[in-house]
Design a protein around this motif. Structure first.
Motif, PDB file in Angstrom:
ATOM      1  N   GLU A  10      11.207  15.034 -28.617  1.00 29.16           N
ATOM      2  CA  GLU A  10       9.882  14.826 -28.743  1.00 29.16           C
ATOM      3  C   GLU A  10       9.600  13.441 -28.158  1.00 29.16           C
ATOM      4  O   GLU A  10       8.332  12.946 -27.356  1.00 29.16           O
ATOM      5  N   TYR A  11      10.258  12.228 -28.543  1.00 23.64           N
ATOM      6  CA  TYR A  11      10.131  10.858 -28.287  1.00 23.64           C
ATOM      7  C   TYR A  11      10.077  10.848 -26.440  1.00 23.64           C
ATOM      8  O   TYR A  11       9.074  10.134 -26.023  1.00 23.64           O
ATOM      9  N   TRP A  12      11.067  11.415 -25.933  1.00 21.80           N
ATOM     10  CA  TRP A  12      11.277  11.458 -24.540  1.00 21.80           C
ATOM     11  C   TRP A  12      10.191  12.095 -23.793  1.00 21.80           C
ATOM     12  O   TRP A  12       9.862  12.022 -22.863  1.00 21.80           O
ATOM     13  N   ALA A  13       9.761  13.239 -24.439  1.00 23.50           N
ATOM     14  CA  ALA A  13       8.757  13.986 -23.701  1.00 23.50           C
ATOM     15  C   ALA A  13       7.614  13.194 -23.736  1.00 23.50           C
ATOM     16  O   ALA A  13       6.774  13.078 -22.815  1.00 23.50           O
ATOM     17  N   ASN A  14       7.132  12.414 -24.759  1.00 24.13           N
ATOM     18  CA  ASN A  14       5.919  11.579 -24.834  1.00 24.13           C
ATOM     19  C   ASN A  14       6.157  10.377 -23.854  1.00 24.13           C
ATOM     20  O   ASN A  14       5.041  10.032 -22.899  1.00 24.13           O
ATOM     21  N   VAL A  15       7.203   9.918 -23.625  1.00 24.08           N
ATOM     22  CA  VAL A  15       7.737   8.948 -22.724  1.00 24.08           C
ATOM     23  C   VAL A  15       7.518   9.324 -21.319  1.00 24.08           C
ATOM     24  O   VAL A  15       6.711   8.838 -20.380  1.00 24.08           O
ATOM     25  N   SER A  16       8.146  10.473 -20.943  1.00 23.09           N
ATOM     26  CA  SER A  16       7.985  10.922 -19.520  1.00 23.09           C
ATOM     27  C   SER A  16       6.719  11.426 -18.906  1.00 23.09           C
ATOM     28  O   SER A  16       6.334  11.347 -18.027  1.00 23.09           O
ATOM     29  N   THR A  17       6.059  12.078 -19.830  1.00 21.73           N
ATOM     30  CA  THR A  17       4.661  12.940 -19.585  1.00 21.73           C
ATOM     31  C   THR A  17       3.869  11.606 -19.302  1.00 21.73           C
ATOM     32  O   THR A  17       2.959  11.799 -18.315  1.00 21.73           O
ATOM     33  N   LYS A  18       3.699  10.761 -20.207  1.00 24.29           N
ATOM     34  CA  LYS A  18       2.627   9.504 -19.623  1.00 24.29           C
ATOM     35  C   LYS A  18       3.043   9.014 -18.351  1.00 24.29           C
ATOM     36  O   LYS A  18       2.241   8.855 -17.309  1.00 24.29           O
ATOM     37  N   SER A  19       4.392   8.633 -18.070  1.00 23.32           N
ATOM     38  CA  SER A  19       4.522   8.264 -16.828  1.00 23.32           C
ATOM     39  C   SER A  19       4.407   9.464 -15.469  1.00 23.32           C
ATOM     40  O   SER A  19       3.600   9.095 -14.605  1.00 23.32           O
ATOM     41  N   GLY A  20       4.613  10.683 -15.862  1.00 23.48           N
ATOM     42  CA  GLY A  20       4.314  11.724 -15.006  1.00 23.48           C
ATOM     43  C   GLY A  20       3.100  11.999 -14.598  1.00 23.48           C
ATOM     44  O   GLY A  20       2.577  11.851 -13.462  1.00 23.48           O
ATOM     45  N   ARG A  21       2.179  11.766 -15.613  1.00 23.30           N
ATOM     46  CA  ARG A  21       0.672  12.099 -15.408  1.00 23.30           C
ATOM     47  C   ARG A  21       0.015  10.870 -14.483  1.00 23.30           C
ATOM     48  O   ARG A  21      -0.593  11.218 -13.779  1.00 23.30           O
ATOM     49  N   ALA A  22       0.607   9.588 -15.028  1.00 26.17           N
ATOM     50  CA  ALA A  22       0.049   8.673 -14.061  1.00 26.17           C
ATOM     51  C   ALA A  22       0.793   8.496 -12.556  1.00 26.17           C
ATOM     52  O   ALA A  22      -0.349   8.443 -11.753  1.00 26.17           O
ATOM     53  N   ALA A  23       1.918   8.903 -12.454  1.00 19.58           N
ATOM     54  CA  ALA A  23       2.285   9.176 -11.067  1.00 19.58           C
ATOM     55  C   ALA A  23       1.264  10.203 -10.299  1.00 19.58           C
ATOM     56  O   ALA A  23       1.103   9.931  -9.140  1.00 19.58           O
ATOM     57  N   LYS A  24       1.272  11.166 -10.814  1.00 20.68           N
ATOM     58  CA  LYS A  24       0.508  12.347 -10.151  1.00 20.68           C
ATOM     59  C   LYS A  24      -0.926  11.815  -9.929  1.00 20.68           C
ATOM     60  O   LYS A  24      -1.331  12.085  -8.647  1.00 20.68           O
ATOM     61  N   LEU A  25      -1.501  11.239 -10.744  1.00 24.89           N
ATOM     62  CA  LEU A  25      -2.895  10.921 -10.568  1.00 24.89           C
ATOM     63  C   LEU A  25      -2.987   9.846  -9.487  1.00 24.89           C
ATOM     64  O   LEU A  25      -3.871   9.611  -8.540  1.00 24.89           O
TER      65      LEU A  25
ATOM     66  N   THR B 161       0.715  -1.131  -0.069  1.00 28.12           N
ATOM     67  CA  THR B 161       0.045  -0.055   0.069  1.00 28.12           C
ATOM     68  C   THR B 161       0.704   1.370   0.150  1.00 28.12           C
ATOM     69  O   THR B 161       0.208   2.385  -0.049  1.00 28.12           O
ATOM     70  N   GLY B 162       2.140   1.190   0.087  1.00 29.68           N
ATOM     71  CA  GLY B 162       2.888   2.414  -0.133  1.00 29.68           C
ATOM     72  C   GLY B 162       2.572   3.018  -1.596  1.00 29.68           C
ATOM     73  O   GLY B 162       2.478   2.386  -2.286  1.00 29.68           O
ATOM     74  N   GLY B 163       3.109   4.258  -1.498  1.00 30.27           N
ATOM     75  CA  GLY B 163       2.754   5.067  -2.764  1.00 30.27           C
ATOM     76  C   GLY B 163       3.655   4.444  -3.892  1.00 30.27           C
ATOM     77  O   GLY B 163       3.014   4.197  -4.962  1.00 30.27           O
ATOM     78  N   LYS B 164       4.988   4.569  -3.537  1.00 27.74           N
ATOM     79  CA  LYS B 164       5.908   3.930  -4.652  1.00 27.74           C
ATOM     80  C   LYS B 164       5.169   2.457  -5.249  1.00 27.74           C
ATOM     81  O   LYS B 164       5.266   2.096  -6.461  1.00 27.74           O
ATOM     82  N   GLU B 165       5.103   1.511  -4.022  1.00 27.06           N
ATOM     83  CA  GLU B 165       4.643   0.195  -4.392  1.00 27.06           C
ATOM     84  C   GLU B 165       3.534   0.217  -5.142  1.00 27.06           C
ATOM     85  O   GLU B 165       3.107  -0.815  -6.208  1.00 27.06           O
ATOM     86  N   LYS B 166       2.446   0.926  -4.910  1.00 31.04           N
ATOM     87  CA  LYS B 166       1.330   1.021  -5.720  1.00 31.04           C
ATOM     88  C   LYS B 166       1.471   1.502  -6.914  1.00 31.04           C
ATOM     89  O   LYS B 166       0.793   1.201  -8.002  1.00 31.04           O
ATOM     90  N   TRP B 167       2.244   2.318  -6.966  1.00 29.37           N
ATOM     91  CA  TRP B 167       2.431   2.872  -8.606  1.00 29.37           C
ATOM     92  C   TRP B 167       3.052   1.951  -9.355  1.00 29.37           C
ATOM     93  O   TRP B 167       2.771   2.006 -10.529  1.00 29.37           O
ATOM     94  N   LEU B 168       4.188   1.063  -8.955  1.00 33.08           N
ATOM     95  CA  LEU B 168       4.722   0.131  -9.614  1.00 33.08           C
ATOM     96  C   LEU B 168       3.739  -0.864 -10.066  1.00 33.08           C
ATOM     97  O   LEU B 168       3.732  -1.391 -11.113  1.00 33.08           O
ATOM     98  N   ALA B 169       2.884  -1.095  -8.977  1.00 34.53           N
ATOM     99  CA  ALA B 169       1.784  -2.236  -9.175  1.00 34.53           C
ATOM    100  C   ALA B 169       0.949  -1.718 -10.557  1.00 34.53           C
ATOM    101  O   ALA B 169       0.631  -2.399 -11.303  1.00 34.53           O
ATOM    102  N   PHE B 170       0.544  -0.436 -10.447  1.00 33.28           N
ATOM    103  CA  PHE B 170      -0.361   0.202 -11.354  1.00 33.28           C
ATOM    104  C   PHE B 170       0.516   0.157 -12.724  1.00 33.28           C
ATOM    105  O   PHE B 170      -0.488  -0.237 -13.510  1.00 33.28           O
ATOM    106  N   LEU B 171       1.723   0.398 -12.911  1.00 32.53           N
ATOM    107  CA  LEU B 171       2.361   0.290 -14.220  1.00 32.53           C
ATOM    108  C   LEU B 171       2.572  -1.145 -14.613  1.00 32.53           C
ATOM    109  O   LEU B 171       2.498  -1.327 -16.020  1.00 32.53           O
ATOM    110  N   GLY B 172       2.803  -2.115 -14.034  1.00 28.15           N
ATOM    111  CA  GLY B 172       2.962  -3.317 -14.483  1.00 28.15           C
ATOM    112  C   GLY B 172       4.476  -3.735 -14.293  1.00 28.15           C
ATOM    113  O   GLY B 172       5.343  -2.738 -14.713  1.00 28.15           O
ATOM    114  N   ASP B 173       4.690  -4.947 -14.505  1.00 22.75           N
ATOM    115  CA  ASP B 173       6.272  -5.276 -14.297  1.00 22.75           C
ATOM    116  C   ASP B 173       6.809  -4.817 -15.497  1.00 22.75           C
ATOM    117  O   ASP B 173       8.096  -4.283 -15.475  1.00 22.75           O
ATOM    118  N   GLU B 174       6.518  -4.977 -16.696  1.00 21.65           N
ATOM    119  CA  GLU B 174       7.150  -4.291 -18.052  1.00 21.65           C
ATOM    120  C   GLU B 174       7.520  -2.792 -18.121  1.00 21.65           C
ATOM    121  O   GLU B 174       8.527  -2.274 -18.158  1.00 21.65           O
TER     122      GLU B 174
END
Length: 778
Positions: free
Chosen positions: A483-498, A105-118
């Protein structure tokens, strides 16, 4: 270290498993405020502490939990050298049990579970622990604030006033939708936290009363009795005296801290918040200016007691325990636009000089009508070598905010979140930054997306550098990689924040942010009135990239090249060994910071590319990503993971700091050339711009030195519309000596980026970077 907050949090969570998370969270923070061990230090005039243990950090397992198990397994009871140790085996095992309880239930732990292993594996691969292209790990270890809550409303209205706002909403509330249910639980959770703030203060009232009854020294007895009286009133009720106002501010900071730790949270316009109470007390003879300075000294000591406990991966990028809390003084009156410098502006500087702590930092809002006596006083503080105050230019900062929909009165009231972020108190949510290394992205572009750290094709294939025939072809490839890395990182950033809203919502911050109570929403989940700066990019190494581009444009693709693309790659792969003559030619080419228009234009070009790409990236809650180049300590961490680059840079060395600070040691044409180069960059649309300069103490000695510094600032701000400037007043020989014999320099303070730090707390690469900065003469 202390496990008190973590233990109380775990106990409360076990007791409230059936409740909605918002209400569960509220009850947990109230329990912490009710039961956290408290103390009143000798000679201290203010109550409240950031830990149950003097100068010890609290563990926040709700933010990230299982790393502490690894910490225990790796280091045992002694802990990591130079960091924190456990009191004993028993405390260590308590830490392990807490980490295990929050494993799911820790924040980082739930975030990683949300993302999935890959996806989680990719985050690790591209982040700080891996190839260090974008920061991913610290998005979960370092909770977000970087905004500025309106703590003035706590001083003016008290907790009871805020609770009345909640009760008003509850009285007229009708639950119809699921979102209504969330609002209901948010209000009840926040109310629990606010009541906990009253409980916390009353505990100090009782402790101060108990200590006063035992005290034999009449002076200290009177101080303790006054502290008891103050804690009986605030933060429950509006502050009436200066000490009540400052104490209410401290309690407000602690209430937010025990909820979400508040990394980078701005403390607001410290000389404006308490000025009405100060004027009243001075007029009545209740206090004098000496007592005010002593209270500010106590405030600095309080803030310095806040410590950071986190894993090894965080330390190289954030200069150990820096917190980035900013206190703003001066500026203009929001209603009239006139100079707002007052007696508290002077008193706050005096306290900082007496109590030479790195935190909190101090920022001066400069404008053309600022009190010249104050500017002289502020520059005398600068010359002491503590790295502050920094100076911010009101005109472009206010214009930036006006362009984003703030009223003139709101914009004139701006303060600073984190190092450099001009933000209006109580109007924006907690802010989530993403750090991106543009030096690493340039390196990836030159190797066609191949990454030598992970030994894999990490980025897209944007073109074989050895087959490129023009500078324009390389620029197109580089922009595609950005642009490629902007797309990769913002996808991650939005998910982490929400996703953070389900594990670590900033509920207490919401009490001090418009209009979270009215909307019934958490600050960072749509509650704040403004979403313009809710997420931003920290581009690192942009100045380095400008220098690299000049070499590529003229030295590789120009009319008279000094090498072929293949020869450049060969030299880079060899880290310039065996290619010393080519390296010397590359290093001799023009560099940013020397008033060379073409190089300065290249830096403008890179910022324009970044803004074009990132402003198109959607942020949460209807916002967009802003561009905020202030580097923090990431120029050291990213540089350490980057190979050799075309301008002669060797692998592993730190990148340039900030936004317009020249690459270390390359600004050779004097300070006037530096500010002309920095001022040539259009800073209007950049959210937080950082500019460092260094002078030797002997060079700015006396009134002439002070006048020269004042003139430099005025020229940069008035003529070039620069947003920010700050100074290290340090001698290179002293820094070299401090690196050799650190035990003799334990009190040496330096300015790294937008914050000061003790020299001995800094990693070696940042120390080397500071030594390498040009020492200018005025």
């Amino acid at each position: 270290m202390s496990m008190s907050r973590a233990q109380l949090l775990m106990e409360s969570y076990k007791e409230t498993e059936s409740l909605h998370f918002f209400r569960r969270r509220g009850k947990a923070i109230r329990k912490i405020l009710q039961e956290m061990p408290i103390r009143i230090d000798d000679h201290q005039l203010l109550c409240g502490d950031f830990s149950a243990k003097p100068m010890g950090p609290e563990f926040f397992p709700d933010l990230a939990a299982t790393w502490i198990v690894d910490y225990i397994d790796n280091y045992g009871v002694e802990g990591r050298k130079g960091f924190f140790r456990w009191e004993d085996e028993e405390q260590m095992e308590i830490g392990r049990s807490i980490g295990e309880y929050f494993r799911e239930t820790g924040g980082k732990e739930k975030w990683l579970a949300f993302l999935g292993d890959e996806e989680a594996a990719l985050e690790h691969k591209i982040g700080e622990a891996g190839s260090w292209i974008v920061n991913t790990v610290s998005e979960m270890f370092a909770e977000k604030a970087w905004n500025c809550p309106d703590l003035d409303r706590l001083v003016k209205r008290g907790v009871r006033g805020l609770i009345a706002d909640i009760d008003e909403q509850l009285e007229k509330f009708v639950m119809i939708t699921y979102e209504d249910y969330r609002r209901h639980e948010f209000w009840l959770g926040l109310k629990e936290m606010l009541l906990g703030g009253i409980d916390y203060a009353h505990r100090y009232r009782d402790l101060a009363t108990e200590l006063a009854a035992k005290e034999t020294d009449p002076v200290r007895k009177a101080e303790l009795e006054e502290m008891a009286r103050v804690c009986n009133r605030v933060p429950e009720h509006p502050a009436e005296t200066f000490q009540e106002a400052l104490q209410s501010l401290v309690f407000g900071l602690l209430m937010v801290f025990y909820d979400t730790r508040t990394f980078g949270m701005g403390y607001g316009r410290i000389d404006q918040i308490m000025y009405p109470q100060y004027k009243s007390d001075i007029a009545s003879g209740k206090i004098d200016d000496e007592y005010v300075v002593q209270l500010f000294e106590c405030f600095r000591v309080k803030i310095m007691g806040k410590r950071q406990f986190w894993p090894d991966v965080m330390t190289p990028n954030l200069s150990s325990e820096s917190h980035f809390h900013n206190c703003v003084i001066c500026g203009v009156d929001p209603k009239t636009g006139r100079d707002a410098t007052n007696e508290l502006s002077f008193a706050f500087l005096e306290a900082a000089e007496r109590v030479r702590t790195t935190h909190p930092t101090i920022s001066v809002r400069w404008h053309t009508q600022i009190d010249p006596k104050f500017m002289k006083r502020a520059l005398e503080t600068v010359k002491l070598g503590m790295g502050f105050p920094a100076f911010f230019n009101d005109e472009p900062s206010i214009q930036y905010l006006l362009a984003r929909g703030y009223t003139m009165e709101e914009a004139r009231n701006y303060a600073l979140g984190g190092c450099t972020l001009h933000t209006v108190p109580g109007k924006t949510s907690s802010i989530w930054p993403l750090v991106t290394s543009y030096g690493r992205i340039l390196e990836l572009t030159m190797y066609n997306g191949w990454d030598f750290i992970s030994n894999s094709q990490l980025g897209p294939k944007t073109g074989d550098f050895t087959q490129m025939t023009s500078y324009e072809e390389f620029v197109a490839a580089y922009k595609a990689m950005i642009e490629y890395w902007a797309n990769v990182s913002t996808k991650s950033g939005r998910a982490a924040k929400l996703q953070h809203g389900d594990t670590f919502p900033d509920i207490m911050m919401s009490a001090f942010t418009d209009d979270c109570i009215g909307r019934g929403k958490v600050c960072s989940l749509g509650g704040a009135e403004h979403a313009d700066s809710c997420m931003y990019i920290v581009p690192v190494a942009v100045q380095d990239v400008a220098n690299e581009l000049y070499v590529l444009k003229h030295g590789v693709f120009g009319e008279n090249p000094i090498c072929t693309p293949q020869e450049m790659l060969d030299a880079m792969r060899a880290n310039w060994e065996g290619h010393e003559e080519l390296r010397a030619k590359c290093m001799a080419m023009p560099k940013f910071g020397n008033d060379i228009p073409e190089v300065d234009q290249l830096l403008t070009d890179v910022y324009n590319w970044i803004k074009e790409i990132w402003h198109a990236q959607p942020a949460t809650d209807g916002g967009r990503y802003e561009v905020s180049p202030h580097s923090i300590g990431f120029h050291g961490g990213t540089g350490a993971k980057t190979g050799a680059l075309p301008c002669g840079r060797k692998a592993g060395t730190s990148f340039s700091d900030g936004a317009v600070s020249p690459v270390q040691g390359t600004d050779v044409n004097g300070p006037s050339a530096v500010i002309k180069s920095a001022g040539s960059i259009d800073q209007h649309d950049l959210y937080g711009v950082l500019f460092n300069m260094r002078f030797s103490p002997s060079n700015i000695r006396g009134e002439k030195g002070t006048a020269n510094l004042a003139s430099l600032i005025k020229t940069y701000f008035s003529d070039y519309k620069g947003k920010h400037i700050q100074f290290n007043v340090l001698n290179r020989d002293d820094l070299i000596a401090a690196k050799k014999e650190p035990e003799k320099y334990k009190d040496l303070m330096v300015r790294v980026a937008g914050y000061s730090a003790y020299w001995t707390d800094l990693p070696a690469n940042i120390q080397d970077e500071l030594i390498a900065r040009t020492e200018h003469e005025l």
